[in-house]
Scaffold this motif. Sequence first.
Motif, PDB file in Angstrom:
ATOM      1  N   HIS B  29       0.927  -1.220   0.183  1.00 25.70           N
ATOM      2  CA  HIS B  29      -0.135  -0.074   0.106  1.00 25.70           C
ATOM      3  C   HIS B  29       0.901   1.231  -0.019  1.00 25.70           C
ATOM      4  O   HIS B  29       1.920   1.427   0.657  1.00 25.70           O
ATOM      5  N   ASP B  30       0.225   2.232  -0.667  1.00 20.45           N
ATOM      6  CA  ASP B  30       1.189   3.377  -0.799  1.00 20.45           C
ATOM      7  C   ASP B  30       0.521   4.642  -0.244  1.00 20.45           C
ATOM      8  O   ASP B  30       1.270   5.906  -0.421  1.00 20.45           O
ATOM      9  N   THR B  31      -0.866   4.699   0.173  1.00 20.14           N
ATOM     10  CA  THR B  31      -1.491   5.534   0.665  1.00 20.14           C
ATOM     11  C   THR B  31      -1.975   5.547   1.945  1.00 20.14           C
ATOM     12  O   THR B  31      -2.406   4.486   2.463  1.00 20.14           O
ATOM     13  N   VAL B  32      -1.767   6.598   2.778  1.00 16.23           N
ATOM     14  CA  VAL B  32      -2.046   6.387   4.360  1.00 16.23           C
ATOM     15  C   VAL B  32      -3.113   7.588   4.679  1.00 16.23           C
ATOM     16  O   VAL B  32      -2.885   8.963   4.323  1.00 16.23           O
ATOM     17  N   SER B  33      -4.254   7.267   5.372  1.00 16.41           N
ATOM     18  CA  SER B  33      -5.021   8.206   5.662  1.00 16.41           C
ATOM     19  C   SER B  33      -5.167   8.252   7.720  1.00 16.41           C
ATOM     20  O   SER B  33      -4.990   6.971   7.840  1.00 16.41           O
ATOM     21  N   TRP B  34      -5.281   9.286   8.006  1.00 16.27           N
ATOM     22  CA  TRP B  34      -5.356   9.246   9.609  1.00 16.27           C
ATOM     23  C   TRP B  34      -6.881   9.702   9.799  1.00 16.27           C
ATOM     24  O   TRP B  34      -7.610  10.628   9.234  1.00 16.27           O
ATOM     25  N   TYR B  35      -7.325   9.186  10.996  1.00 23.34           N
ATOM     26  CA  TYR B  35      -8.814   9.481  11.420  1.00 23.34           C
ATOM     27  C   TYR B  35      -8.623   9.724  12.745  1.00 23.34           C
ATOM     28  O   TYR B  35      -7.869   8.964  13.564  1.00 23.34           O
ATOM     29  N   GLN B  36      -9.645  10.684  13.660  1.00 16.58           N
ATOM     30  CA  GLN B  36      -9.635  10.629  14.932  1.00 16.58           C
ATOM     31  C   GLN B  36     -11.063  10.197  15.221  1.00 16.58           C
ATOM     32  O   GLN B  36     -12.024  10.313  14.743  1.00 16.58           O
ATOM     33  N   GLN B  37     -11.110   9.238  16.294  1.00 14.63           N
ATOM     34  CA  GLN B  37     -12.320   8.624  16.777  1.00 14.63           C
ATOM     35  C   GLN B  37     -12.498   9.078  17.872  1.00 14.63           C
ATOM     36  O   GLN B  37     -11.840   8.406  19.118  1.00 14.63           O
ATOM     37  N   ALA B  38     -13.483  10.070  18.621  1.00 14.45           N
ATOM     38  CA  ALA B  38     -13.674  10.364  19.841  1.00 14.45           C
ATOM     39  C   ALA B  38     -14.654   9.318  20.452  1.00 14.45           C
ATOM     40  O   ALA B  38     -15.382   8.633  19.546  1.00 14.45           O
ATOM     41  N   LEU B  39     -14.525   9.251  21.805  1.00 14.66           N
ATOM     42  CA  LEU B  39     -15.628   8.268  22.299  1.00 14.66           C
ATOM     43  C   LEU B  39     -17.065   8.428  21.938  1.00 14.66           C
ATOM     44  O   LEU B  39     -17.507   9.299  21.931  1.00 14.66           O
ATOM     45  N   GLY B  40     -17.560   7.379  21.760  1.00 14.02           N
ATOM     46  CA  GLY B  40     -18.933   7.111  20.959  1.00 14.02           C
ATOM     47  C   GLY B  40     -19.226   7.724  19.836  1.00 14.02           C
ATOM     48  O   GLY B  40     -20.339   7.924  19.390  1.00 14.02           O
ATOM     49  N   GLN B  41     -18.165   8.148  19.063  1.00 15.45           N
ATOM     50  CA  GLN B  41     -18.449   8.655  17.676  1.00 15.45           C
ATOM     51  C   GLN B  41     -17.930   7.682  16.655  1.00 15.45           C
ATOM     52  O   GLN B  41     -16.944   7.011  16.808  1.00 15.45           O
ATOM     53  N   PRO B  43     -15.485   7.576  13.273  1.00 15.68           N
ATOM     54  CA  PRO B  43     -13.864   7.955  12.934  1.00 15.68           C
ATOM     55  C   PRO B  43     -14.136   9.375  12.061  1.00 15.68           C
ATOM     56  O   PRO B  43     -15.032   9.161  11.239  1.00 15.68           O
ATOM     57  N   GLN B  44     -13.196  10.216  12.268  1.00 18.34           N
ATOM     58  CA  GLN B  44     -13.384  11.378  11.751  1.00 18.34           C
ATOM     59  C   GLN B  44     -12.156  11.851  10.904  1.00 18.34           C
ATOM     60  O   GLN B  44     -10.971  11.779  11.294  1.00 18.34           O
ATOM     61  N   PHE B  45     -12.281  11.957   9.550  1.00 15.08           N
ATOM     62  CA  PHE B  45     -10.904  11.984   8.835  1.00 15.08           C
ATOM     63  C   PHE B  45     -10.199  13.318   9.106  1.00 15.08           C
ATOM     64  O   PHE B  45     -10.643  14.350   9.137  1.00 15.08           O
ATOM     65  N   ILE B  46      -8.877  13.172   9.066  1.00 14.34           N
ATOM     66  CA  ILE B  46      -7.833  14.233   9.488  1.00 14.34           C
ATOM     67  C   ILE B  46      -7.404  14.760   8.098  1.00 14.34           C
ATOM     68  O   ILE B  46      -7.351  15.693   7.618  1.00 14.34           O
ATOM     69  N   PHE B  47      -6.561  13.669   7.530  1.00 14.33           N
ATOM     70  CA  PHE B  47      -5.801  13.934   6.122  1.00 14.33           C
ATOM     71  C   PHE B  47      -5.385  12.736   5.458  1.00 14.33           C
ATOM     72  O   PHE B  47      -5.280  11.667   6.234  1.00 14.33           O
ATOM     73  N   GLN B  48      -4.887  12.669   4.474  1.00 11.88           N
ATOM     74  CA  GLN B  48      -4.601  11.546   3.545  1.00 11.88           C
ATOM     75  C   GLN B  48      -3.052  11.919   2.841  1.00 11.88           C
ATOM     76  O   GLN B  48      -3.023  13.125   2.374  1.00 11.88           O
ATOM     77  N   TYR B  49      -2.156  10.896   2.880  1.00 12.26           N
ATOM     78  CA  TYR B  49      -0.877  10.944   2.170  1.00 12.26           C
ATOM     79  C   TYR B  49      -0.667  10.054   1.202  1.00 12.26           C
ATOM     80  O   TYR B  49      -1.043   9.025   1.357  1.00 12.26           O
ATOM     81  N   TYR B  50      -0.174  10.828   0.079  1.00 10.04           N
ATOM     82  CA  TYR B  50       0.301   9.914  -1.006  1.00 10.04           C
ATOM     83  C   TYR B  50       1.281  10.519  -1.595  1.00 10.04           C
ATOM     84  O   TYR B  50       1.429  11.694  -1.781  1.00 10.04           O
ATOM     85  N   GLU B  51       2.434   9.568  -2.115  1.00 11.68           N
ATOM     86  CA  GLU B  51       3.796  10.075  -2.752  1.00 11.68           C
ATOM     87  C   GLU B  51       4.241  11.258  -1.780  1.00 11.68           C
ATOM     88  O   GLU B  51       4.660  12.309  -2.405  1.00 11.68           O
TER      89      GLU B  51
END
Lengths: 107, 113
Positions: B29-41, B43-51
Amino acid sequence: AQRVTQPEKLLSVFKGAPVELKCNYSYSGSPELFWYVQYSRQRLQLLLRHISRESIKGFTADLNKGETSFHLKKPFAQEEDSAMYYCALIRWGKLIFGQGTTLQVKP
Amino acid sequence: DAGVTQSPTHLIKTRGQQVTLRCSPKSGHDTVSWYQQALGQGPQFIFQYYEEEERQRGNFPDRFSGHQFPNYSSELNVNALLLGDSALYLCASSGQGDQETQYFGPGTRLLVL
C-alpha cells in the motif's frame, strides 16, 4: 454536504432473529458505500461494500438511491455478530462515517 | 503480513505538549489516511498522504500535521495539545489496485490531561 446517519445507537436482538441496521446518507452523485465492523478488542475491518454486491458472514446491504439508504441485513443473527457497526461513504479518498450502531445478540 | 501497524498503543500527555504518532501501512500500500475517533463517535477524517504529500484534508486545525516517508510509513503530529484532542487515532492504508478499500490499524489511544 455529505453525511451518513445511523439512527440507532443500540440494537438488541435474540439469536436467530432477523437483523436490520439502518443507514441513511446524503450525497450529491453516485455514492460508494461501505459497512465496517469492529468486534470487541479488534480493529475496524471492512464487512462489505455495495459495489461488490457480496454477502459476507450472511450480511447483505442494498443501495436504495430513492430512499438514500444502505441498510445492513442478516436473516438469522448469531451471537458472534455482536459488535459495533459503522456505515460509511467515500468521497475523494475520504471515508465519512456514521456514528455507529452497537449490535447485541442475546442467547 | 502484519497489516497496518501503529505505535505507540497508548499515550498520556498534558495540555500544551506535542505528540507524534506513527503508522506503517499494509505491505504493497502507498496511501495512508488518518482518522480521529472520539469516544462514542464514528471516525473523523484528518488527512491523507500519497507520494509523500498531503492529498486531502478534513476539518482539523493546523495544529494537526503529518508526514509520509519514502517507504510509505507516516507520522501524525499534534502541537499544543488540548483536552479535546483525547481520542483514538486510527491510521488506514490503501493501495494502487483499489484506492477506495481502506485497511485500518489498531489505533493509538491518546489521553490529554
